[in-house]
Design a protein around this motif. Structure first.
Motif, PDB file in Angstrom:
ATOM      1  N   GLY A 181     -75.900 -83.316 -24.050  1.00  0.00           N
ATOM      2  CA  GLY A 181     -76.100 -84.876 -23.951  1.00  0.00           C
ATOM      3  C   GLY A 181     -75.867 -85.313 -25.491  1.00  0.00           C
ATOM      4  O   GLY A 181     -74.590 -84.974 -25.900  1.00  0.00           O
ATOM      5  N   ASP A 182     -76.476 -85.746 -26.310  1.00  0.00           N
ATOM      6  CA  ASP A 182     -76.427 -86.141 -27.635  1.00  0.00           C
ATOM      7  C   ASP A 182     -76.534 -85.219 -28.782  1.00  0.00           C
ATOM      8  O   ASP A 182     -76.679 -85.420 -29.888  1.00  0.00           O
ATOM      9  CB  ASP A 182     -76.962 -87.679 -27.891  1.00  0.00           C
ATOM     10  N   VAL A 183     -76.739 -84.109 -28.128  1.00  0.00           N
ATOM     11  CA  VAL A 183     -77.518 -83.193 -29.223  1.00  0.00           C
ATOM     12  C   VAL A 183     -76.127 -82.070 -29.311  1.00  0.00           C
ATOM     13  O   VAL A 183     -75.713 -81.694 -28.066  1.00  0.00           O
ATOM     14  CB  VAL A 183     -78.506 -82.434 -28.915  1.00  0.00           C
ATOM     15  N   VAL A 184     -75.534 -81.788 -30.308  1.00  0.00           N
ATOM     16  CA  VAL A 184     -74.621 -80.841 -30.483  1.00  0.00           C
ATOM     17  C   VAL A 184     -74.809 -79.616 -31.603  1.00  0.00           C
ATOM     18  O   VAL A 184     -75.563 -79.936 -32.684  1.00  0.00           O
ATOM     19  CB  VAL A 184     -73.126 -81.344 -31.074  1.00  0.00           C
ATOM     20  N   VAL A 185     -74.903 -78.389 -31.023  1.00  0.00           N
ATOM     21  CA  VAL A 185     -74.826 -77.239 -32.078  1.00  0.00           C
ATOM     22  C   VAL A 185     -73.610 -76.612 -32.213  1.00  0.00           C
ATOM     23  O   VAL A 185     -72.976 -76.423 -31.272  1.00  0.00           O
ATOM     24  CB  VAL A 185     -76.151 -76.415 -31.386  1.00  0.00           C
ATOM     25  N   ALA A 186     -73.293 -76.692 -33.487  1.00  0.00           N
ATOM     26  CA  ALA A 186     -71.926 -75.979 -33.892  1.00  0.00           C
ATOM     27  C   ALA A 186     -72.616 -74.404 -34.640  1.00  0.00           C
ATOM     28  O   ALA A 186     -73.567 -74.407 -35.438  1.00  0.00           O
ATOM     29  CB  ALA A 186     -71.576 -76.882 -34.874  1.00  0.00           C
ATOM     30  N   ILE A 187     -72.260 -73.369 -34.128  1.00  0.00           N
ATOM     31  CA  ILE A 187     -72.403 -72.102 -34.572  1.00  0.00           C
ATOM     32  C   ILE A 187     -70.810 -71.800 -35.558  1.00  0.00           C
ATOM     33  O   ILE A 187     -69.717 -71.875 -35.098  1.00  0.00           O
ATOM     34  CB  ILE A 187     -72.405 -71.207 -33.602  1.00  0.00           C
ATOM     35  N   LEU A 188     -71.112 -71.624 -36.683  1.00  0.00           N
ATOM     36  CA  LEU A 188     -70.204 -71.549 -37.788  1.00  0.00           C
ATOM     37  C   LEU A 188     -70.264 -70.346 -38.569  1.00  0.00           C
ATOM     38  O   LEU A 188     -71.119 -69.654 -38.566  1.00  0.00           O
ATOM     39  CB  LEU A 188     -70.457 -72.866 -38.684  1.00  0.00           C
ATOM     40  N   SER A 189     -69.052 -70.047 -39.097  1.00  0.00           N
ATOM     41  CA  SER A 189     -68.907 -69.154 -40.076  1.00  0.00           C
ATOM     42  C   SER A 189     -68.058 -69.776 -41.136  1.00  0.00           C
ATOM     43  O   SER A 189     -67.367 -70.510 -41.362  1.00  0.00           O
ATOM     44  CB  SER A 189     -68.025 -68.073 -39.625  1.00  0.00           C
ATOM     45  N   PHE A 190     -68.929 -69.413 -42.525  1.00  0.00           N
ATOM     46  CA  PHE A 190     -68.252 -69.836 -43.933  1.00  0.00           C
ATOM     47  C   PHE A 190     -68.013 -68.708 -44.687  1.00  0.00           C
ATOM     48  O   PHE A 190     -68.565 -67.658 -44.611  1.00  0.00           O
ATOM     49  CB  PHE A 190     -69.278 -70.944 -44.498  1.00  0.00           C
ATOM     50  N   GLU A 191     -66.882 -68.934 -45.645  1.00  0.00           N
ATOM     51  CA  GLU A 191     -66.525 -67.894 -46.588  1.00  0.00           C
ATOM     52  C   GLU A 191     -65.918 -68.516 -47.642  1.00  0.00           C
ATOM     53  O   GLU A 191     -65.258 -69.671 -47.468  1.00  0.00           O
ATOM     54  CB  GLU A 191     -65.993 -66.725 -46.062  1.00  0.00           C
ATOM     55  N   GLY A 192     -65.968 -68.207 -48.933  1.00  0.00           N
ATOM     56  CA  GLY A 192     -65.486 -68.586 -50.036  1.00  0.00           C
ATOM     57  C   GLY A 192     -65.662 -67.684 -51.294  1.00  0.00           C
ATOM     58  O   GLY A 192     -66.351 -66.702 -51.262  1.00  0.00           O
ATOM     59  N   THR A 193     -65.274 -68.485 -52.330  1.00  0.00           N
ATOM     60  CA  THR A 193     -65.344 -67.523 -53.722  1.00  0.00           C
ATOM     61  C   THR A 193     -66.057 -68.591 -54.705  1.00  0.00           C
ATOM     62  O   THR A 193     -65.680 -69.616 -54.623  1.00  0.00           O
ATOM     63  CB  THR A 193     -63.861 -67.184 -54.161  1.00  0.00           C
ATOM     64  N   HIS A 194     -67.252 -68.139 -55.374  1.00  0.00           N
ATOM     65  CA  HIS A 194     -67.855 -68.936 -56.283  1.00  0.00           C
ATOM     66  C   HIS A 194     -66.998 -69.190 -57.456  1.00  0.00           C
ATOM     67  O   HIS A 194     -66.878 -68.295 -58.397  1.00  0.00           O
ATOM     68  CB  HIS A 194     -69.374 -68.128 -56.674  1.00  0.00           C
ATOM     69  N   MET A 195     -66.073 -70.232 -57.594  1.00  0.00           N
ATOM     70  CA  MET A 195     -65.191 -70.637 -58.702  1.00  0.00           C
ATOM     71  C   MET A 195     -65.688 -71.191 -59.847  1.00  0.00           C
ATOM     72  O   MET A 195     -65.094 -71.424 -60.764  1.00  0.00           O
ATOM     73  CB  MET A 195     -64.071 -71.368 -58.123  1.00  0.00           C
ATOM     74  N   ARG A 196     -66.673 -72.218 -59.394  1.00  0.00           N
ATOM     75  CA  ARG A 196     -67.266 -73.226 -60.331  1.00  0.00           C
ATOM     76  C   ARG A 196     -68.657 -73.254 -60.355  1.00  0.00           C
ATOM     77  O   ARG A 196     -69.123 -72.712 -59.598  1.00  0.00           O
ATOM     78  CB  ARG A 196     -66.384 -74.627 -60.104  1.00  0.00           C
ATOM     79  N   PRO A 197     -69.439 -73.910 -61.122  1.00  0.00           N
ATOM     80  CA  PRO A 197     -70.817 -74.013 -61.307  1.00  0.00           C
ATOM     81  C   PRO A 197     -71.521 -74.541 -60.089  1.00  0.00           C
ATOM     82  O   PRO A 197     -70.832 -75.626 -59.344  1.00  0.00           O
ATOM     83  CB  PRO A 197     -71.254 -74.989 -62.493  1.00  0.00           C
ATOM     84  N   LEU A 198     -72.585 -73.860 -59.733  1.00  0.00           N
ATOM     85  CA  LEU A 198     -73.233 -74.224 -58.450  1.00  0.00           C
ATOM     86  C   LEU A 198     -74.910 -74.396 -58.899  1.00  0.00           C
ATOM     87  O   LEU A 198     -75.284 -73.303 -59.063  1.00  0.00           O
ATOM     88  CB  LEU A 198     -72.961 -73.316 -57.242  1.00  0.00           C
ATOM     89  N   LEU A 199     -75.314 -75.575 -58.838  1.00  0.00           N
ATOM     90  CA  LEU A 199     -76.668 -75.557 -58.836  1.00  0.00           C
ATOM     91  C   LEU A 199     -76.999 -75.056 -60.177  1.00  0.00           C
ATOM     92  O   LEU A 199     -78.256 -74.539 -60.432  1.00  0.00           O
ATOM     93  CB  LEU A 199     -77.470 -74.975 -57.748  1.00  0.00           C
ATOM     94  N   GLY A 200     -76.308 -75.167 -61.183  1.00  0.00           N
ATOM     95  CA  GLY A 200     -76.633 -74.668 -62.630  1.00  0.00           C
ATOM     96  C   GLY A 200     -76.042 -73.180 -62.784  1.00  0.00           C
ATOM     97  O   GLY A 200     -76.481 -72.566 -64.020  1.00  0.00           O
ATOM     98  N   PHE A 201     -75.864 -72.464 -61.944  1.00  0.00           N
ATOM     99  CA  PHE A 201     -75.246 -71.150 -62.005  1.00  0.00           C
ATOM    100  C   PHE A 201     -73.950 -71.147 -62.136  1.00  0.00           C
ATOM    101  O   PHE A 201     -72.939 -71.927 -61.650  1.00  0.00           O
ATOM    102  CB  PHE A 201     -75.390 -70.281 -60.626  1.00  0.00           C
ATOM    103  N   GLU A 202     -73.431 -70.431 -63.515  1.00  0.00           N
ATOM    104  CA  GLU A 202     -72.150 -70.433 -63.733  1.00  0.00           C
ATOM    105  C   GLU A 202     -71.401 -69.630 -62.713  1.00  0.00           C
ATOM    106  O   GLU A 202     -71.834 -68.626 -61.982  1.00  0.00           O
ATOM    107  CB  GLU A 202     -71.944 -69.605 -65.004  1.00  0.00           C
TER     108      GLU A 202
END
Length: 156
Positions: A90-111
């Motif tokens: 119906g109007d509910v959609v569940v997306a099962i996802l995979s993410f990946e990446g490299t920590h290249m810039r500050p995130l939440l104050g973490f260098e």
């Protein structure tokens, strides 16, 4: 996974004002926006009052979505998202996802650490009036912080 509309068109309009095929098309477009790290396009799918629950950004509204997504996209310039499965009820959609990446810039104050991560997630969306009115993101944010090296975990 490639998102494809159904071969038999479901013309029944749901509360969202969309057919199943239109919902699939919306999520195809969203996948392309993720690939482009396009926070503006992604945030346009929410109303200002939409509620988004995220382990990394906390609970926020649609008007703050662009800022929250932009912070992640800025920290992980090579972020990729793959749709492993899409479940539409119906109007509910569940997306099962995979993410990946490299920590290249500050995130939440973490260098930046230069370390890579891989993360599985489930995003549950509720649609209304052709927009996402609620999104709940489920993933192991602590595990992400351990993978990128900003949080230490003790062996069990």
């Amino acid at each position: 996974m490639t998102l494809e509309p159904e071969t038999v068109e479901d013309t029944r309009r749901l509360e969202s004002g969309m057919t199943r095929s239109e919902i699939v098309a919306l999520f195809q477009r969203r996948q392309e926006a993720w690939e482009d790290l396009d926070a503006k396009t992604l945030s346009a799918d929410y109303t200002d009052a939409s509620v988004i629950e995220s382990p990394s950004a906390g609970q926020h509204t649609g008007r703050d979505a662009e800022k929250a997504l932009g912070a992640m996209f800025d920290a992980f310039l090579d972020l990729t998202m793959t749709v492993d499965d899409l479940v539409i009820d119906g109007d509910v959609v569940v997306a099962i996802l995979s993410f990946e990446g490299t920590h290249m810039r500050p995130l939440l104050g973490f260098e930046p650490t230069g370390k890579r991560f891989h993360l599985s997630a489930a995003f549950i969306h509720r649609l209304k009036d052709r927009k996402i009115i609620h999104e709940r993101r489920i993933y192991d944010f602590t595990g992400l912080l351990v993978q990128i090296g900003v949080l230490k975990a003790k062996p069990a």
